[in-house]
Scaffold this motif. Structure first.
Motif, PDB file in Angstrom:
ATOM      1  N   LEU A   1      52.560  68.375  55.082  1.00 23.37           N
ATOM      2  CA  LEU A   1      51.175  68.519  54.641  1.00 23.37           C
ATOM      3  C   LEU A   1      50.705  69.960  54.775  1.00 23.37           C
ATOM      4  O   LEU A   1      49.743  70.374  54.138  1.00 23.37           O
ATOM      5  N   ALA A   2      51.380  70.689  55.647  1.00 20.98           N
ATOM      6  CA  ALA A   2      51.007  72.094  55.830  1.00 20.98           C
ATOM      7  C   ALA A   2      52.180  72.853  56.397  1.00 20.98           C
ATOM      8  O   ALA A   2      53.042  72.271  57.053  1.00 20.98           O
ATOM      9  N   LEU A   3      52.253  74.117  56.132  1.00 20.10           N
ATOM     10  CA  LEU A   3      53.292  74.970  56.702  1.00 20.10           C
ATOM     11  C   LEU A   3      52.586  76.134  57.372  1.00 20.10           C
ATOM     12  O   LEU A   3      51.890  76.908  56.719  1.00 20.10           O
ATOM     13  N   LEU A   4      52.754  76.210  58.685  1.00 23.11           N
ATOM     14  CA  LEU A   4      52.043  77.205  59.474  1.00 23.11           C
ATOM     15  C   LEU A   4      53.042  78.161  60.101  1.00 23.11           C
ATOM     16  O   LEU A   4      54.226  77.870  60.194  1.00 23.11           O
ATOM     17  N   ALA A   5      52.565  79.279  60.571  1.00 21.77           N
ATOM     18  CA  ALA A   5      53.416  80.213  61.297  1.00 21.77           C
ATOM     19  C   ALA A   5      52.647  80.738  62.486  1.00 21.77           C
ATOM     20  O   ALA A   5      51.531  81.231  62.339  1.00 21.77           O
TER      21      ALA A   5
ATOM     22  N   ILE B   1      56.117  76.398  62.156  1.00 19.13           N
ATOM     23  CA  ILE B   1      55.582  75.062  62.393  1.00 19.13           C
ATOM     24  C   ILE B   1      55.378  74.351  61.063  1.00 19.13           C
ATOM     25  O   ILE B   1      54.616  74.817  60.210  1.00 19.13           O
ATOM     26  N   GLU B   2      56.063  73.239  60.898  1.00 22.00           N
ATOM     27  CA  GLU B   2      55.926  72.435  59.696  1.00 22.00           C
ATOM     28  C   GLU B   2      55.273  71.109  60.081  1.00 22.00           C
ATOM     29  O   GLU B   2      55.806  70.357  60.898  1.00 22.00           O
ATOM     30  N   VAL B   3      54.092  70.834  59.548  1.00 23.96           N
ATOM     31  CA  VAL B   3      53.376  69.605  59.868  1.00 23.96           C
ATOM     32  C   VAL B   3      53.888  68.497  58.954  1.00 23.96           C
ATOM     33  O   VAL B   3      53.709  68.547  57.734  1.00 23.96           O
ATOM     34  N   LEU B   4      54.518  67.484  59.559  1.00 23.02           N
ATOM     35  CA  LEU B   4      55.090  66.379  58.797  1.00 23.02           C
ATOM     36  C   LEU B   4      54.105  65.237  58.590  1.00 23.02           C
ATOM     37  O   LEU B   4      54.181  64.513  57.613  1.00 23.02           O
TER      38      LEU B   4
ATOM     39  N   VAL C   1      59.367  72.070  64.411  1.00 23.96           N
ATOM     40  CA  VAL C   1      59.137  73.405  64.946  1.00 23.96           C
ATOM     41  C   VAL C   1      60.466  74.150  65.035  1.00 23.96           C
ATOM     42  O   VAL C   1      61.417  73.657  65.643  1.00 23.96           O
ATOM     43  N   THR C   2      60.541  75.316  64.413  1.00 16.34           N
ATOM     44  CA  THR C   2      61.745  76.150  64.456  1.00 16.34           C
ATOM     45  C   THR C   2      61.492  77.330  65.383  1.00 16.34           C
ATOM     46  O   THR C   2      60.536  78.095  65.184  1.00 16.34           O
ATOM     47  N   ILE C   3      62.338  77.467  66.404  1.00 18.11           N
ATOM     48  CA  ILE C   3      62.113  78.440  67.477  1.00 18.11           C
ATOM     49  C   ILE C   3      63.242  79.463  67.518  1.00 18.11           C
ATOM     50  O   ILE C   3      64.417  79.098  67.654  1.00 18.11           O
ATOM     51  N   PRO C   4      62.920  80.755  67.429  1.00 19.63           N
ATOM     52  CA  PRO C   4      63.952  81.795  67.495  1.00 19.63           C
ATOM     53  C   PRO C   4      64.503  81.917  68.911  1.00 19.63           C
ATOM     54  O   PRO C   4      63.853  81.493  69.881  1.00 19.63           O
ATOM     55  N   PRO C   5      65.694  82.503  69.069  1.00 17.51           N
ATOM     56  CA  PRO C   5      66.319  82.617  70.400  1.00 17.51           C
ATOM     57  C   PRO C   5      65.430  83.290  71.441  1.00 17.51           C
ATOM     58  O   PRO C   5      65.417  82.892  72.604  1.00 17.51           O
ATOM     59  N   SER C   6      64.660  84.308  71.014  1.00 19.29           N
ATOM     60  CA  SER C   6      63.837  85.048  71.979  1.00 19.29           C
ATOM     61  C   SER C   6      62.754  84.192  72.610  1.00 19.29           C
ATOM     62  O   SER C   6      62.228  84.527  73.676  1.00 19.29           O
ATOM     63  N   LEU C   7      62.413  83.068  71.962  1.00 21.48           N
ATOM     64  CA  LEU C   7      61.394  82.170  72.501  1.00 21.48           C
ATOM     65  C   LEU C   7      61.994  80.847  72.950  1.00 21.48           C
ATOM     66  O   LEU C   7      61.292  79.872  73.179  1.00 21.48           O
TER      67      LEU C   7
END
Length: 231
Positions: free
Chosen positions: A30-34, A46-49, A120-126
């Motif tokens: 429904l929304a794609l946030l960053a 952040i992808e709202v499903l 939620v997709t999280i990079p290695p640094s986080l």
């Protein structure tokens, strides 16, 4: 009956692993946030499903959240974690924004409401960085994907409001009796079946970790340190 129910949850969890990468195709976001990371170098995506029509309250730092989440490696889609196979399948309770989960999840679950589902997709640094997390089967420099379903957003257990609610005699310190009563109310609210000894164990652990001066009370200053998952 309990082992059978747990078995069904585990089966559901393992089945969702195979569907993990296909899920966004089945549930159009429904929304794609960053959410930008500190310094702006990398970000949590952040992808709202699913977003409920009544989306309140929204989560903020210090809130107590209750959620289920599955963790996948972005590199090959393999599942490394499923909360439904932990703690007899109960959703996880944690305080948001205080380091009880990895930084990327603290960021990725901000401004979220009960009933909402996110990818939620999280990079290695986080996440776990260059070291990885061998015990959790997470290699170095791994980008992680979490599929999250949030069930509850409660006032943070370390908020001023919560302290005053527990402090029944308003003496600005929490006695063993006051925290005991608080635990009983919280345990009754979440509806889990626990052995009576759990209450005493948690109570003792709270004082061990928070009563720094050993006076038998937890002061407002001691209470404001986020250290315990149950309180």
């Amino acid at each position: 009956a309990l082992p059978e129910r747990r078995g069904r949850r585990e089966l559901l969890c393992h089945a969702s692993s195979a569907m993990g990468r296909a899920l966004p195709l089945l549930l159009l976001p429904l929304a794609l946030l960053a959410a930008p990371a500190e310094g702006g170098a990398e970000e949590v995506k952040i992808e709202v499903l699913h977003l409920p029509e009544a989306c309140s309250p929204r989560s903020k730092k210090g809130d107590l959240l209750n959620a289920h989440y599955d963790g996948f490696l972005a590199s090959d889609g393999s599942k490394f974690y499923c909360s439904r196979t932990q703690n007899e399948g109960h959703p996880k309770w944690f305080v948001l924004g205080v380091g009880q989960v990895i930084k990327g999840l603290d960021i990725g679950m901000m401004n979220m409401c009960p009933g909402e589902k996110r990818k939620v997709t999280i990079p290695p640094s986080l996440a776990y960085g260059q070291q990885g997390y061998a015990q959790g089967k997470i290699p170095p420099n791994a980008t992680l994907i979490f599929e999250i379903e949030l069930y509850a957003v409660n006032k943070g257990p370390r908020s001023v409001e919560a302290f005053n609610e527990i402090d029944k005699d308003s003496d600005k310190k929490l006695s063993e009796h006051e925290i005991s009563q608080y635990l009983k109310e919280e345990f009754a609210r979440d509806g889990k079946t626990r052995h009576p000894s759990v209450h005493d164990e948690v109570l003792a652990d709270i004082f061990k970790k928070n009563d720094h001066d050993g006076d038998g009370f937890i002061s407002a200053k001691e209470y404001n340190v986020y250290q315990h998952e149950e309180l």
